[in-house]
Design an enzyme around this catalytic site. Structure first.
Site, mmCIF file in Angstrom:
data_model
loop_
_atom_site.group_PDB
_atom_site.id
_atom_site.type_symbol
_atom_site.label_atom_id
_atom_site.label_comp_id
_atom_site.label_asym_id
_atom_site.label_seq_id
_atom_site.Cartn_x
_atom_site.Cartn_y
_atom_site.Cartn_z
ATOM 1 N N TYR A 106 40.537 -33.271 32.033
ATOM 2 C CA TYR A 106 40.272 -33.980 30.773
ATOM 3 C C TYR A 106 41.207 -35.173 30.604
ATOM 4 O O TYR A 106 41.776 -35.396 29.535
ATOM 5 C CB TYR A 106 40.374 -33.037 29.571
ATOM 6 C CG TYR A 106 39.534 -31.788 29.667
ATOM 7 C CD1 TYR A 106 38.294 -31.803 30.297
ATOM 8 C CD2 TYR A 106 39.974 -30.582 29.127
ATOM 9 C CE1 TYR A 106 37.516 -30.651 30.389
ATOM 10 C CE2 TYR A 106 39.199 -29.426 29.210
ATOM 11 C CZ TYR A 106 37.973 -29.468 29.849
ATOM 12 O OH TYR A 106 37.212 -28.326 29.933
ATOM 13 N N HIS A 107 41.336 -35.959 31.690
ATOM 14 C CA HIS A 107 42.204 -37.137 31.691
ATOM 15 C C HIS A 107 41.428 -38.379 32.134
ATOM 16 O O HIS A 107 41.821 -39.059 33.085
ATOM 17 C CB HIS A 107 43.385 -36.926 32.654
ATOM 18 C CG HIS A 107 44.241 -35.746 32.351
ATOM 19 N ND1 HIS A 107 44.983 -35.090 33.331
ATOM 20 C CD2 HIS A 107 44.503 -35.100 31.188
ATOM 21 C CE1 HIS A 107 45.648 -34.092 32.780
ATOM 22 N NE2 HIS A 107 45.373 -34.077 31.480
ATOM 23 N N PRO A 108 40.321 -38.744 31.488
ATOM 24 C CA PRO A 108 39.573 -39.916 31.939
ATOM 25 C C PRO A 108 40.359 -41.209 31.722
ATOM 26 O O PRO A 108 40.988 -41.394 30.686
ATOM 27 C CB PRO A 108 38.306 -39.880 31.078
ATOM 28 C CG PRO A 108 38.714 -39.152 29.833
ATOM 29 C CD PRO A 108 39.711 -38.119 30.292
#
Length: 501
Positions: A438-440
């Site tokens: 969850y690190h775009p």
């Protein structure tokens, strides 16, 4: 509300709050901060364990997901993004890492070298004051001792995570930056204010239009800090992006900037689930008294189960057994489900391994000019097969770590996918089960869509300052780097505003 300000900041997330604080400190400008979601004034945000209720929340999470992606066998992958004050920093696990110094050297952008960036991090950390997790589960402490050393992406190491908590509560960028900035009297925050488009005239950004039709004007400029998903979407809806793509949707071209939406990427990750009679926090009859007493203990001491951020410990590993880590492990002292539900009965623990510096790249595009329609998200997972092979080796390294003697008192068998999943079957499992950390990042990259001062190519008085500008992802959790980008980038923006005033 006042309809005209000097500066508009779009997004009150980790970066946007830091941008606002720096602008309030370095200029005399009036600032309007537009946040698409509500306030963060809810116990689920403040209590660390509340994060299990926030991902997927109907109003506090954008609840984005990808297109079906070939690299994960046609699956869609969830992309949780915070939609309230504090942004994704109000729904995340609060893990704090700067990344590696080499990450920033690799950007090759003037003013973003490691020494300069490290100084900016010091400013950010003075406001946030990250500290080690105050009351980890003993299982997490044991996992943290599996390698030892100072936990850092610079070296192979393990430990309990440092987090942005204060007094046992989440302390987000909204707490550390936005609320102090509001005390200047020159900052106005508007919640439930989703931006539809930017208004540009004669090559200059001068206003925004909200989805309810309101228009807000900016005398000096607009800073887009809506994150790696929403920031490029706003630019594209405003006619700033690849001209051919925009023309197909009937969007008038403001600036033909081919790289808006390109270079989108994230840390690919896959979990190992352990279940049995031993483990960490559990949902069993013997655990019921502990859960019953947890609220009282938290109220009295700000410790105990409710002070857990769930992702309590971790490690950095090398896929080839060398000294330079290329894998990150997140350790959760609880059994999580692997058949659709996150919280399930029983005891155990969960650990995922992620590729620190993936080579695969995707793209964000629009399916419609309507701001109510979700953008098309392609993270490009495993487009470069080396990421898959690195993750396969990462599972092997993680299994070795979980076999360490320091975990013997807590050990539970690997329930899913199971130790017999090896080789080709493991690669198939990864394609069928992998998600992301969850690190775009990267979708409005420096040197691509914006310059090193974060100014958007082809449009004056318009900047982007958030994780979307990363040319390449940092080697660990991205919340701290997002704040740093907001703070440091706003230094450039403040200079530009003063120069053109």
């Amino acid at each position: 509300m006042n309809q005209t300000f000097d500066i508009i900041v779009i997004g009150a997330g980790s970066a946007g709050c830091a941008v606002t604080a720096r602008l309030a400190r370095d200029t005399s400008a009036t600032v309007c901060v537009l946040e698409a979601g509500p306030s963060d004034a809810t116990l689920a945000v403040k209590i660390p364990f509340g994060l299990i209720h926030l991902m997927g929340h109907p109003t506090r999470d954008w609840r984005r997901e990808t297109l079906p992606m070939t690299g994960v066998n046609g699956r869609r992958v969830k992309v949780p993004r915070g939609r309230m004050l504090g942004g994704s920093g109000s729904i995340n696990s609060m893990v704090w890492f700067r990344g590696r110094r080499a990450d920033y050297t690799a950007w090759q952008q003037p003013g973003w070298d490691a020494d300069t960036v490290w100084s900016a991090f010091s400013d950010v950390e003075e406001a946030i004051r990250p500290a080690p997790l105050p009351d980890p589960h003993p299982l997490s402490t044991a996992f943290g001792a599996s390698i030892g050393g100072a936990l850092t992406p610079e070296t192979v190491s393990s430990g309990v995570f440092t987090t942005n908590m204060r007094h046992g509560q989440r302390f987000s960028a909204a707490d550390g930056f936005l609320r102090p900035a509001c005390k200047t009297g020159r900052v106005e925050v508007v919640t439930n204010a989703q931006v539809a488009t930017l208004r540009v005239a004669n090559g200059r950004a001068h206003a925004v239009t909200l989805i309810d039709g309101r228009e807000i004007n900016a005398r000096a400029g607009i800073v887009v800090s809506a994150g790696a998903i929403e920031s490029p979407a706003i630019l594209l809806r405003s006619g700033i992006g690849p001209a051919t793509e925009l023309a197909r949707l009937g969007i008038a071209i403001t600036a033909d900037v081919q790289e808006v939406g390109a270079n989108l990427h994230d840390h690919p990750a896959v979990p190992l689930h352990h279940a049995g009679d031993a483990g960490g926090y559990g949902l069993t009859l013997s655990d019921l008294p502990g859960w019953a007493l947890a609220p009282a203990r938290y109220v009295i001491s700000r410790k105990g189960r409710l002070s857990s951020n769930m992702v309590e410990a971790g490690a950095f590993l090398s896929s080839d057994g060398g000294d330079e880590p290329d894998l990150q492990v997140h350790f959760i002292p609880a059994k999580l489900g692997w058949q659709g539900k996150m919280v399930v009965p029983g005891k155990g623990y969960t650990a995922d391994v992620a590729v620190c510096r993936p080579k695969s790249r995707g793209r964000l595009s629009l399916t419609s000019a309507d701001p109510r329609e979700a953008p098309a998200i392609d993270l490009g997972l495993f487009k470069d097969e080396s990421d898959l092979l690195t993750l396969e080796r990462g599972v092997t390294r993680l299994r070795d770590l979980l076999d360490k003697p320091c975990l013997s008192a807590w050990r539970a068998p690997e329930a899913f996918p199971g130790r017999d999943t090896q080789g080709a079957s493991l690669r198939d499992h990864i394609r069928n089960r992998a998600g992301t950390s969850y690190h775009p990042v990267g979708s409005v990259g420096m040197g691509r869509a914006v310059d090193h001062r974060l100014a958007v190519h082809g449009v004056r008085n318009l900047w982007v300052a958030d994780a979307s500008v990363m040319p390449s992802i940092t080697s660990a959790n991205t919340n701290a780097p997002a704040m740093m980008i907001g703070w440091h980038g706003a230094g450039f923006i403040s200079e530009d505003i003063r120069r053109t005033a």
